[in-house]
Every structure is written in structure tokens, then in C-alpha cells.
Design an enzyme around this catalytic site. Structure first.
Site, PDB file in Angstrom:
ATOM      1  N   ASP A   1       0.810  -1.208   0.000  1.00 58.02           N
ATOM      2  CA  ASP A   1       0.000   0.000   0.000  1.00 58.02           C
ATOM      3  C   ASP A   1       0.851   1.269   0.000  1.00 58.02           C
ATOM      4  O   ASP A   1       0.551   2.238  -0.698  1.00 58.02           O
ATOM      5  CB  ASP A   1      -0.919   0.007   1.223  1.00 58.02           C
ATOM      6  CG  ASP A   1      -2.381  -0.061   0.832  1.00 58.02           C
ATOM      7  OD1 ASP A   1      -2.987   1.010   0.687  1.00 58.02           O
ATOM      8  OD2 ASP A   1      -2.909  -1.170   0.664  1.00 58.02           O
TER       9      ASP A   1
ATOM     10  N   TRP B   1      -5.799  -0.416  -0.088  1.00 56.61           N
ATOM     11  CA  TRP B   1      -5.773  -1.339  -1.227  1.00 56.61           C
ATOM     12  C   TRP B   1      -5.574  -2.767  -0.760  1.00 56.61           C
ATOM     13  O   TRP B   1      -6.123  -3.699  -1.356  1.00 56.61           O
ATOM     14  CB  TRP B   1      -4.686  -0.910  -2.214  1.00 56.61           C
ATOM     15  CG  TRP B   1      -4.835   0.532  -2.583  1.00 56.61           C
ATOM     16  CD1 TRP B   1      -3.889   1.515  -2.475  1.00 56.61           C
ATOM     17  CD2 TRP B   1      -6.005   1.170  -3.081  1.00 56.61           C
ATOM     18  NE1 TRP B   1      -4.398   2.722  -2.883  1.00 56.61           N
ATOM     19  CE2 TRP B   1      -5.703   2.545  -3.263  1.00 56.61           C
ATOM     20  CE3 TRP B   1      -7.291   0.731  -3.402  1.00 56.61           C
ATOM     21  CZ2 TRP B   1      -6.630   3.470  -3.738  1.00 56.61           C
ATOM     22  CZ3 TRP B   1      -8.221   1.648  -3.880  1.00 56.61           C
ATOM     23  CH2 TRP B   1      -7.889   2.992  -4.040  1.00 56.61           C
ATOM     24  N   ASP B   2      -4.814  -2.974   0.311  1.00 50.09           N
ATOM     25  CA  ASP B   2      -4.717  -4.313   0.895  1.00 50.09           C
ATOM     26  C   ASP B   2      -6.084  -4.803   1.353  1.00 50.09           C
ATOM     27  O   ASP B   2      -6.449  -5.965   1.139  1.00 50.09           O
ATOM     28  CB  ASP B   2      -3.755  -4.302   2.086  1.00 50.09           C
ATOM     29  CG  ASP B   2      -2.309  -4.499   1.683  1.00 50.09           C
ATOM     30  OD1 ASP B   2      -2.053  -5.376   0.841  1.00 50.09           O
ATOM     31  OD2 ASP B   2      -1.435  -3.785   2.199  1.00 50.09           O
ATOM     32  N   CYS B   3      -6.823  -3.926   2.033  1.00 50.04           N
ATOM     33  CA  CYS B   3      -8.139  -4.328   2.545  1.00 50.04           C
ATOM     34  C   CYS B   3      -9.089  -4.660   1.397  1.00 50.04           C
ATOM     35  O   CYS B   3      -9.818  -5.659   1.447  1.00 50.04           O
ATOM     36  CB  CYS B   3      -8.720  -3.221   3.415  1.00 50.04           C
ATOM     37  SG  CYS B   3      -7.776  -2.873   4.922  1.00 50.04           S
TER      38      CYS B   3
END
Length: 407
Positions: free
Chosen positions: A133, A162-164
Site C-alpha cells: 500500500d 488497497w490491501d483491505c
């Protein structure tokens, strides 16, 4: 019974997205088996940590999984992982990873052992290069649109957004491929790149189109809500609130409670703008804020909180994490999402279960994250199909390991 009971997913992962995907599936009832190195994976000691050094990051993202510790450098260890990933079963043969290793832990190699394997792989970017991220965000422009109006320093976001998002897209991708397998009998490889997730959202949110058509990058706007009206205010009690007038109902509720409707109508006439339109409120945001600031400065939060709620105003008090836990009942066991569980090696923690509430399936209580290698023996027996003698030999040779105490 949880909605995914009977499904088995194997996870080889690090960082946020794929551990989050595995945990999401586990909290819906899937048997998620995570494998790591004997000494622990890349996340084994990642911050935040408890006072005793145990990783709260690990505990948070691995709830409800089974843990296997394997020497992945040894041929026997790699063979064991292959057997676990490709073990038989109609609801098995599902693999999540962001640690793809060509010639071993890749779809081409693993599918030779199980033709209907479904394997989802997350990469950093579409070329396979590393990305997280904190590198994706700067590369695409978000930090330059974040921060106080008029400032020039980029501001990186603390939330790994963006990871989530990628983690939950990984869940969707795996389940979509599994559904296709149920219909066709065929497995497949599913690939997703972290940077592509962010790039797609740039397009989906209209930011790419805006930039292309105007030739301009979106400027910093502080805490203002871009394209509508939303602003933060300091109240007489010293607390700061965020107030949003995005919809017409929210906007009218804000004006009704603050008694500023006539002033806003006059402002609209003076500026030649129809403030019933959210885009026009954005253009007039500084003038709107100048009208509202004295009203908030003269009042404590308690003076208007109930009136805002009754009028349907979208608003919130600014809090740090600690204050939020102290004040917000949504971050307590008053919220059915949360319960308190004992996390081995750490102690009792407020812990969320799955946010999903299915009408035809019970939402299970959250389970603690496993200790590293806690389930090695049982997984080798019931998934890999090894005898007790074979398992004992692997432990004796140091190919596999059991629970590792805290350092």
C-alpha cells in the site's frame, strides 16, 4: 451452521490482503489452513505488538485458522505442502497465496497433482514486482491529493486501503472460481495485482476520467468533501466534528438545525449558485464554512448532537483510537459484532467476528488465532493422510514443528 462449513482453503501468505482473505473465509465457516516456516512467517512478529512482544497483527488477521509449521526449504517440507494444498475432497483444492514460487508453489506445478485446483495468487503489480500500500498509493497520486489545502507535501494514508480491498476481492475471486468448478468440474488459476486493484478504483471513482478530460490533478482540500459539502468544525467544548451535507436531506437538515437556511439562500443568490446542488456547494464551500463556523464555535457537541441525529444530519466527532474505544458503543460488546476472547499468549481481547449477518446461517463467535504450528500434527493426519509413525518421523527430523513459544 456457518455458511461455508465443509469448505477447505489452504493459505500461504504474508502482509494484509491474503491473510485477510483467509480470515474472512474462516469466519464464514471454512476450514482455513495456514502454513508457515518453522521459525514463523514474515508476519509472526509484525507490529502492533502486545507488551510481551506477541504480534497483535498476527492475532488479528489469523483468527479461526489452523496453523502448520514446515521447513519449506527441504524437499520433504515442500512435498507436505503440496499434499495439503492438493488433498482430495469436493470442497477442497482451494489455495490462496501471495508467495508464489515458480517450479513448486505455482499453478502449473500444483495442478499436476490435482487437475481441478483453484489457486488465487496476489502479486504486487501486474509484472510480478513487489508492491505494498505504501508504494502503490504514491505511485498513483493519492498522497498528492491528501492533506491541508494549499500545502505541497504528500500525505500517505495510515489505512492500507488497497490491501483491505484486495483481500476482499480475493475472497470474491476464489468463490467465483469455486462456483465455476461446481458447474464445470474444471479448476483454474486466478490472478490479481495490488496495484491493479488501486488503478481500477481510480477509474471506477471517475478520477482518471476527471484528470484526462480536465488535464488537471485534483488539488488538496484538507478535510473538505470533494464535489459536495463536508467540513470539520471546532466546537465550544474544544472537540472537533465532521459535518457532511452530501444529499439534499442531509443539507437541509444541517441548515434547519443551525438556522442558516436564509443566509444560505442569500449566499446562493449572491454567488449565482444553486446550493441545492451538491457540486455547487463544493464551489461555495469556503463561503458556506464562514457562515457555519460561528454557530459551531458557540456550542458544545452536547448542545446539538440529538438535534443533528433527529434531523438526519451526517456528522461525527473526531476521536483517536483510544477515545473511540472509550466512547463509541460500536467498539464494545454492546455491538453484536464484538465479543471478548482469550488470545493465547496475549490475553483477553475485544475481538470482531464476521461483519456478515446471513439470515439462513448463524454468525459464529470469533475464534482466536492459532499459535504457530498448533495444528501441524492434526493436519498431517486428517488432510495429508499420514500415519502417526510418519508424523513422528517428520517431527524428529525437524521437517515440521509444533507450537512455538513467544520469544
Amino acid at each position: 451452521m456457518a455458511i461455508l462449513n465443509g469448505m477447505r482453503v489452504v493459505e500461504g501468505s504474508a502482509f494484509v490482503a491474503i491473510p485477510l482473505a483467509g480470515m474472512t473465509l474462516a469466519q464464514m465457516g471454512a476450514d482455513v489452513i495456514r502454513f508457515d516456516r518453522l521459525e514463523g512467517g514474515l508476519d509472526a512478529r509484525r507490529w502492533p505488538v502486545a507488551p510481551n512482544g506477541r504480534s497483535l497483527f498476527w492475532a488479528g488477521l489469523n483468527k479461526g485458522k489452523r496453523s502448520v509449521a514446515v521447513d519449506m526449504k527441504s524437499p520433504e517440507g515442500r512435498e507436505l505442502i503440496t499434499r495439503i494444498v492438493t488433498a482430495p475432497g469436493e470442497d477442497a483444492g482451494l489455495f490462496l497465496t501471495n508467495l508464489r514460487v515458480r517450479g513448486w508453489m505455482d499453478y502449473e506445478t500444483l495442478s499436476r497433482h490435482r487437475a481441478d485446483l483453484v489457486m488465487l495468487t496476489l502479486t504486487g503489480d501486474r509484472h510480478g514486482r513487489a508492491a505494498v500500500d505504501y508504494t502503490v498509493n504514491p505511485s498513483l497520486g493519492f498522497p498528492d491529493a491528501t492533506g491541508p489545502e494549499g500545502s505541497t507535501d504528500p500525505v500517505a494514508h495510515v489505512l492500507p486501503a488497497w490491501d483491505c480491498i484486495a483481500g476482499n476481492m480475493a475472497v470474491a475471486g476464489l468463490l467465483a472460481a469455486e462456483r465455476a468448478r461446481l458447474r464445470t468440474g474444471r479448476g483454474q488459476q486466478v490472478e490479481i495485482a495490488l496495484k491493479d486493484v488501486a488503478a481500477a478504483m481510480l477509474g471506477n471513482l471517475g478520477i482518471l476520467g476527471e484528470t484526462e478530460l480536465t488535464g488537471q490533478s485534483r488539488p488538496k482540500a484538507g478535510n473538505a468533501l470533494y464535489g459536495a459539502y463536508g467540513q470539520d468544525f471546532v466546537c465550544a467544548c474544544g472537540r472537533r466534528v465532521m459535518v457532511v451535507g452530501l444529499t439534499q436531506r442531509q443539507w437541509r437538515g444541517l441548515l434547519d438545525v443551525t438556522g442558516t437556511a436564509e443566509e444560505m439562500d442569500a449566499l446562493g443568490r449572491r454567488l449565482g449558485r444553486d446550493l441545492s446542488q451538491e457540486g455547487e456547494r463544493w464551489h461555495a464551500r469556503h463561503e458556506i464554512t464562514a457562515i457555519l463556523e460561528p454557530w459551531f464555535a458557540a456550542r458544545k457537541v452536547a448542545d446539538f448532537a440529538d438535534a443533528f441525529d433527529k434531523a438526519g444530519v451526517a456528522w461525527s466527532v473526531f476521536r483517536d483510537f483510544r477515545t473511540a474505544m472509550e466512547e463509541d458503543p460500536d467498539l464494545s460488546t454492546e455491538n453484536p459484532l464484538f465479543t471478548r476472547i482469550d488470545q493465547p499468549g496475549i490475553g483477553e481481547l475485544l475481538t470482531p467476528q464476521s461483519p456478515f449477518a446471513f439470515s439462513a446461517a448463524r454468525r459464529a463467535d470469533p475464534a482466536p488465532a492459532p499459535q504457530l504450528g498448533q495444528h501441524t500434527e492434526e493436519v498431517l493426519a486428517d488432510v495429508a493422510g499420514l500415519s502417526s509413525g510418519e508424523i513422528g518421523r517428520l517431527f524428529d527430523k525437524g521437517v515440521v514443528g509444533g507450537p512455538v513459544p513467544a520469544a
